[in-house]
Design an enzyme around this catalytic site. Structure first.
Site: not given
Ligand code: ACM
Ligand code: ZN
Length: 540
Positions: A160, A189, A252, A316, A326, A422, A471
């Site tokens: 980040r 990320d 990510h 995520e 897709c 964070d 983070w």
């Molecule tokens: C996370 O906080 N996305 C592991």
């Molecule tokens: Zn795909």
């Protein structure tokens, strides 16, 4: 002079009987009847074997800084009257465990291994906390100590905001002081790809430069060359810290997809990939090229990092919007007979896991309870047995502990409600923007945490450690990182190292004060936990 030393020793004896300001608190402190070890202007550090040179140098550095003394290092053969001994003793029970014995004539640090000796030295350092450069004494006592968990981590997020390698070294120094033994580096990320991959230079040429107008080294731009990483790994090893690389997939991945657009899903309803803005794209699970490129990347990463584990994210991923739309992924679903999009995740990590195993590594993943289903229903829990999972989502840790126990999977505890460093430490405090509606995580919340949740031994023995996470969306440089980390990381250090029965919030608060002073002396930015020390607040 003798009278002065006598008075000094008397005072220190009193200190020995009361609590020493040690963080994390050791397993056992046995105060001696009387006396102290006074440091002279020169000292001898005697080693049981030559493999302890690294630890001896650490002690030499600490003694010079804290007491102003010059210490000579030699093998234990020609012992002189007053000595400091470092010795290994494999009959000690616990890896990383140590015994520190201080008498008026000697200081003896015995470790199960070099790591144990290193931690004994860190404890001695803390006994000298308030004595920068002044000749000092330490009280006679005995400490028997060993960690509760073998895995004690902090995670940095240079993806980040880039953190130059020399700043990461400063952070490793701090970690070692508090007996953390693992640094997880979140290297890729949506906001950046931060590790040189020789076969795909475009990953860093494109993926490491979020801001075209600022310089090459942070906060938005920069990457670690493989040579820099090797140097960083060496530096960490000397401080008994292992670096675990994390490359987050299949979500990510905007930085990678900017450099290699052909590896993404062919779907049209997303905004174009933009570093630092796009967060909803994933790797395409149906493209052979994805597995080929990651085979190459993993080969380079696994060859460079000696750690036995590698973290590949898994958190995520926006799968419905990508794999669900897709055409290639839908064809894959049909061919494999999958009914749900999340079954693709089992297929995807099944293939990636094979690559990890081919590189003789073990896979680590963030545990997601809803985003993954193994295609083969033989799994009680949708992850293979030989991976290690992290519990992280707020409120889900007790459930995750139980599911991983039933499935025989090792777990690292990093729940949001205790370990997300964070999050702001106080209402209205930094970070100045609150992108996810981050809740407050106070020092006491980080402290009041038993990673084993008070469960019977059998039900928590698969928990192998803890991790505090930093983070860095809102942390532009290392000063901000340490501001967010400290003092909460000290609370987590204790959760990872100390036995629950030895932990006490009131003692921790009192122990904290010389440590905060020490951080100041070391030029480390930290947050003053004023609410903890404010008299009015404490009366309530
Ligand atoms: C996370 O906080 N996305 C592991
Ligand atoms: Zn795909």
């Amino acid at each position: 002079m003798k009278i002065l030393i006598g008075i000094c020793c008397g005072l220190l004896f009193h200190l020995a009987v009361s609590a020493q300001p040690l963080i994390p608190v050791p397993a056992r402190i046995i105060p001696a009847d009387k006396g102290c070890y006074p440091f002279g202007s020169t000292e001898k550090i005697l080693l049981s074997d030559t493999t302890l040179q690294n630890e001896a140098r650490e002690l030499q550095r600490i003694l010079a800084q804290r007491t102003g003394c010059r210490a000579e290092i030699s093998l234990a053969a020609g012992q002189t009257r007053r000595n400091i001994f470092l010795q290994t003793d494999t009959t000690l029970k616990h890896p990383e465990g140590y015994r520190l014995v201080i008498t008026p004539r000697s200081i003896r640090i015995t470790g199960k291994d070099a790591a144990g000796i290193f931690y004994g030295i860190q404890t001695l350092n803390q006994l000298l906390l308030e004595r920068d450069g002044k000749t000092a004494s330490v009280p006679c006592l005995q400490i028997e100590d060993a960690p509760r968990y073998g895995y004690r981590a902090l995670m940095l997020d240079p993806a980040r905001h880039f953190i130059p390698a020399k700043e990461v070294k400063r952070f490793i120094d701090l970690m070692a002081s508090y007996k953390f033994n693992t640094l997880q580096l979140h290297l890729t990320d949506d906001q950046g790809w931060r590790m040189e991959i020789k076969k795909y230079p475009q990953l860093t040429e494109i993926g490491a430069f979020r801001d075209k107008h600022s310089g090459p080294q942070g906060p938005h731009n920069g990457f670690y060359t493989q040579e820099e990483l090797k140097d960083l790994i060496r530096y960490a090893v000397e401080r008994h810290v292992e670096i675990i690389p994390e490359l987050d997939i299949p979500g990510h991945t905007a930085a990678l997809l900017l450099a290699c657009p052909e590896l993404g899903c062919a779907h049209r309803d997303s905004i174009p990939v933009q570093l630092g803005k796009t967060t909803d794209r994933t790797l395409c699970a149906a493209q052979e090229k994805v597995y080929e490129v990651y085979a190459d990347i993993l080969q380079e990463v696994c060859a460079l990092f000696p750690a036995r584990r590698i973290h590949l994210g898994g958190d995520e991923a926006v799968i419905d919007k990508n794999w669900g739309h897709c055409p290639d992924c839908r064809k894959l679903m049909q061919a494999k007979g999958f009914k749900e999009v999340r079954e693709i995740m089992g297929y995807f990590f099944g293939r990636i896991h094979k690559l990890v195993r081919q590189n003789q590594k073990e896979l680590m993943l963030w545990c997601e309870l809803d985003n993954i289903r193994m295609p083969a229903s033989e799994f009680l829990f949708p992850y293979p047995k030989d991976c290690t999972l992290f519990t992280w989502r707020m409120g889900l840790t007790p459930k995750t502990i139980e599911l991983t126990r039933q499935a025989g999977i090792q777990l690292i505890a990093s729940p949001g409600e205790h370990c997300y460093l964070d999050y702001p430490q106080y209402k209205g405090d930094l970070p100045e923007f609150n992108n996810w509606g981050m809740p407050v995580l106070t020092l006491q919340q980080s402290y009041d945490w038993d990673p084993g949740y008070g469960l019977p031994t059998e039900e928590q023995k698969h928990i192998i450690g803890i991790a505090g996470l930093l983070w860095a969306e809102a942390m532009q440089d290392l000063n901000r990182v340490t501001y967010m980390a400290f003092p909460r990381a000290m609370a987590l250090a204790e959760a990872g190292w100390s036995l629950p029965e030895n932990r006490n919030w009131e003692n921790f608060k009192n122990n904290l004060i010389p440590h905060l002073a020490d951080l100041t002396r070391r030029g480390v930015s930290f947050r003053v936990p004023f609410e903890v020390f404010n008299a009015e607040t404490r009366k309530k």
